[in-house]
Design a protein around this motif. Sequence first.
Motif, PDB file in Angstrom:
ATOM      1  N   LEU A 255      33.107  47.625  41.442  1.00 64.92           N
ATOM      2  CA  LEU A 255      31.872  47.701  40.671  1.00 64.92           C
ATOM      3  C   LEU A 255      31.955  46.882  39.385  1.00 64.92           C
ATOM      4  N   GLN A 258      32.162  43.091  40.316  1.00 70.35           N
ATOM      5  CA  GLN A 258      31.001  42.655  41.084  1.00 70.35           C
ATOM      6  C   GLN A 258      31.387  41.811  42.301  1.00 70.35           C
ATOM      7  N   ARG A 261      28.515  41.510  44.831  1.00 67.65           N
ATOM      8  CA  ARG A 261      27.418  40.630  44.429  1.00 67.65           C
ATOM      9  C   ARG A 261      27.765  39.176  44.779  1.00 67.65           C
TER      10      ARG A 261
END
Length: 266
Positions: A255, A258, A261
């Motif tokens: 998280l 990322q 992402r």
Amino acid sequence: MQALYQQLSQQVQEVPVSGSRPLIIAGKIAGFIHPAAISALQTKHYLKQDALAVYLAEAGIARNELNALLVDVAYCLRDAGLTRAWRNELLNVYAEGSVIAQIERAAMRPLGLLTMAIHLNGWTPEGDIYLQLRAASKAFDPNRWDTLVGGLLNAEDSPPEGLIRESQEEAGLATTHLKQRTPIRTILRMRRRLPEGYQLEDILVSDCIIPPDATLENQDGEVERIETFRPSEVIQMIEDKDITIEAAIVLLDSLINQHIRHLMQQ
């Protein structure tokens, strides 16, 4: 999240229990043997000790002879009641950066030997996170949430092979379901006192977007169920200690950095 990650990372950096000693196997530094394990093995001809360390086997011993010796070590520890969850599964024995032998998985912690755990963070294409609820029968952390996939590499596994094997056993995922994933990375070495000894463990992890057509179903009976959660819900579960500390660190690493992402952008 960064502060929470640092807090949890510090919690898994402990020195061995008092009375533990550095363990030298075949002339190489290998682990930290628990005092109860020293007592259980002290009459064995292959164990020696001095003010600095405990020694198992002479330097230069042949690999097959060392493996046979470590079989005896493992059974001796089991007979003394010092092992948990005996599996008849061999793990590599690492010493000074190389594999020198193999030993029964249950003997790793009493000897404080290095293990390697592989995790898969599973994500939906929409950005939710898959978690598994560990079965009540698990020897460690029963009834707590965990990463979608997580387990120890055995003596036959490379990290990619171990990831594929664990993904199939724990979530019913095939190799074709793991195409959209990040390279395997090592994020942390855990050092924790456990009732049966010392956990010295490298944590390896990959993030994967699970395709919508995949049916996630546990195969080995060690998972109660698999569910998806929003990232904000996962963070709250970590704060509430509903997720194992190891899984919490793995999830927070993803998280914070990322990783998913970047994968979605690709």
